[in-house]
Design a protein around this motif. Structure first.
Motif, short mmCIF file in Angstrom:
data_model
loop_
_atom_site.label_atom_id
_atom_site.label_comp_id
_atom_site.label_asym_id
_atom_site.label_seq_id
_atom_site.Cartn_x
_atom_site.Cartn_y
_atom_site.Cartn_z
N ASP A 90 0.84 -1.20 0.00
CA ASP A 90 0.00 0.00 0.00
C ASP A 90 0.87 1.25 0.00
OD1 ASP A 90 -2.59 -1.31 0.18
OD2 ASP A 90 -1.75 -2.07 2.05
N ALA A 91 1.96 1.21 0.74
CA ALA A 91 2.87 2.37 0.76
C ALA A 91 4.29 1.88 0.97
CB ALA A 91 2.46 3.33 1.88
N TRP A 92 5.21 2.50 0.24
CA TRP A 92 6.62 2.14 0.32
C TRP A 92 7.43 3.43 0.40
CZ3 TRP A 92 10.12 -0.30 -3.98
CH2 TRP A 92 11.15 -1.05 -3.38
N MET A 111 11.23 3.45 -8.03
CA MET A 111 9.98 3.31 -7.27
C MET A 111 8.79 3.86 -8.07
SD MET A 111 11.42 4.09 -3.44
CE MET A 111 9.89 4.03 -2.52
N VAL A 112 9.03 4.94 -8.78
CA VAL A 112 7.97 5.51 -9.63
C VAL A 112 7.54 4.47 -10.67
CG1 VAL A 112 7.44 7.29 -11.36
CG2 VAL A 112 8.68 7.91 -9.26
N ARG A 115 5.52 1.70 -9.08
CA ARG A 115 4.14 2.14 -8.82
C ARG A 115 3.32 2.07 -10.11
NH1 ARG A 115 2.73 8.27 -7.51
NH2 ARG A 115 3.55 8.33 -9.61
N GLU A 116 3.94 2.48 -11.21
CA GLU A 116 3.22 2.43 -12.49
C GLU A 116 2.87 0.99 -12.85
OE1 GLU A 116 5.88 4.69 -14.93
OE2 GLU A 116 5.13 6.59 -14.11
N VAL A 120 3.13 -1.24 -6.15
CA VAL A 120 3.06 -0.36 -4.97
C VAL A 120 1.97 0.67 -5.26
CG1 VAL A 120 4.35 1.22 -3.51
CG2 VAL A 120 5.57 -0.54 -4.74
N ARG A 121 1.08 0.89 -4.28
CA ARG A 121 0.00 1.84 -4.54
C ARG A 121 0.44 3.27 -4.30
NH1 ARG A 121 -3.14 -2.74 -4.22
NH2 ARG A 121 -2.70 -3.31 -2.08
N GLU A 122 1.29 3.48 -3.30
CA GLU A 122 1.70 4.83 -2.95
C GLU A 122 3.19 4.82 -2.59
OE1 GLU A 122 -1.37 7.20 -0.76
OE2 GLU A 122 0.25 7.28 0.71
N ILE A 123 3.92 5.83 -3.05
CA ILE A 123 5.35 5.89 -2.72
C ILE A 123 5.64 7.17 -1.94
CG2 ILE A 123 6.22 4.34 -4.52
CD1 ILE A 123 6.72 6.75 -6.28
#
Ligand SMILES: NC(=O)c1ccc[n+]([C@@H]2O[C@H](COP(=O)([O-])OP(=O)(O)OC[C@H]3O[C@@H](n4cnc5c(N)ncnc54)[C@H](OP(=O)(O)O)[C@@H]3O)[C@@H](O)[C@H]2O)c1
Length: 263
Positions: A90-92, A111-112, A115-116, A120-123
């Protein structure tokens, strides 16, 4: 009661202690659970989450990229997912910027991408100062969703919090109770606690809640976990805030992000 105004901290719990603390916290209503690869407890935290019986989709599982993994971001994510026993995070957060290593902008770019890809939902980041946030923006144009910083009424970080707000970055506080130390014994905190019929920890968590800071609070004790969860919904008035604003401030000491080399 269920909250997203507070998170549950899992350092330094290990093994069965971590599993038990996480399970009781989730049962009590915590939904944001904070860990880090560096804590060495992701697998136990994962077991605690499952032991709670709460659907994992209702939870916000947050872990952090350690310094040794700035050059192997994709591998690190795979290891965290495996340890936690989940398909996506959910978040990293990047745990520390480690400017002496100089790899955090490239780690952020990876990390971007992750997420894409939906892994990962949120960085976000932790322990970042404006100069480090600037470097992320120069590298990717992407701002972190959140910055987790050391913060309590004796290290209030007002200037940094204003800067984060201006950039639309959420503020989480680590050691929000000052690790159960001096802030809970500070005279102004005790005075407000006595006047309001609250515990010192409730006053400090009300301070976080009133200022829109999300405290990542840790307790091994189920009753204190519940007390902390409820306290973040309490509000301090302007006079109480002014009293706490008068507390002597401590410096960053060993936790200065420009110098801290925690891998
Ligand atoms: N990003 C980072 O670099 C970073 C650094 C440090 C920590 N963190 C995160 O932040 C979390 C919290 O920080 P922390 O663990 O340093 O300390 P903390 O949450 O500020 O304080 C924990 C201490 O306060 C006590 N406590 C908790 N609730 C209480 C209450 N209602 N009344 C009285 N005492 C109470 C706990 O004892 P009992 O267990 O006996 O209740 C424990 O000794 C960590 O667990 C970790 O997840 C992140």
């Amino acid at each position: 009661m269920t909250h997203d105004a507070i998170g549950f901290g899992t350092w330094p719990f290990q093994g069965d202690d971590a599993e038990r603390a996480v399970a009781t916290a989730v049962e009590a209503g915590y939904r944001l659970i904070d860990t880090a690869t560096k804590y060495g407890n992701e697998a136990a935290v994962g077991r605690g989450l499952r032991a709670s019986g709460v659907d994992l989709r209702e939870l916000r599982i947050q872990t952090k990229l350690r310094g040794d993994d700035h050059g192997d971001v994709r591998g690190a994510l795979g290891r965290s997912l495996e340890a936690l026993g989940v398909d996506a995070l959910d978040a990293w957060l990047i745990h520390w910027p480690l400017p002496m290593l100089g790899r955090y902008p490239e780690a952020w770019a990876e990390m971007v991408r992750l997420r894409e890809e939906g892994l990962v939902r949120e960085i976000g980041v932790s322990n970042f100062l404006p100069e480090h946030l600037d470097a992320l923006e120069r590298a990717t144009g992407v701002r972190p969703a959140v910055n987790q910083i050391q913060c309590d009424p004796t290290i209030a970080r007002g200037g940094l919090r204003d800067e984060l707000r201006a950039r639309g970055i959420g503020v989480q506080a680590w050691s929000p109770l000052g690790r159960g130390g001096e802030v809970l014994r500070a005279e102004p905190v005790l005075r407000i606690a006595a006047a309001r019929g609250l515990t010192p920890a409730e006053v400090v968590l009300a301070w976080h809640g009133t200022l829109g800071i999300v405290p990542i609070a840790r307790s091994a004790d189920a009753a204190r976990q519940r007390q902390n969860l409820a306290a973040v919904a309490l509000r301090l008035d302007a006079d109480e805030l002014a009293v706490l604003a008068g507390l002597p401030q401590r410096g960053l000491g060993d936790f200065d992000p420009r110098l801290r080399d925690e891998r």
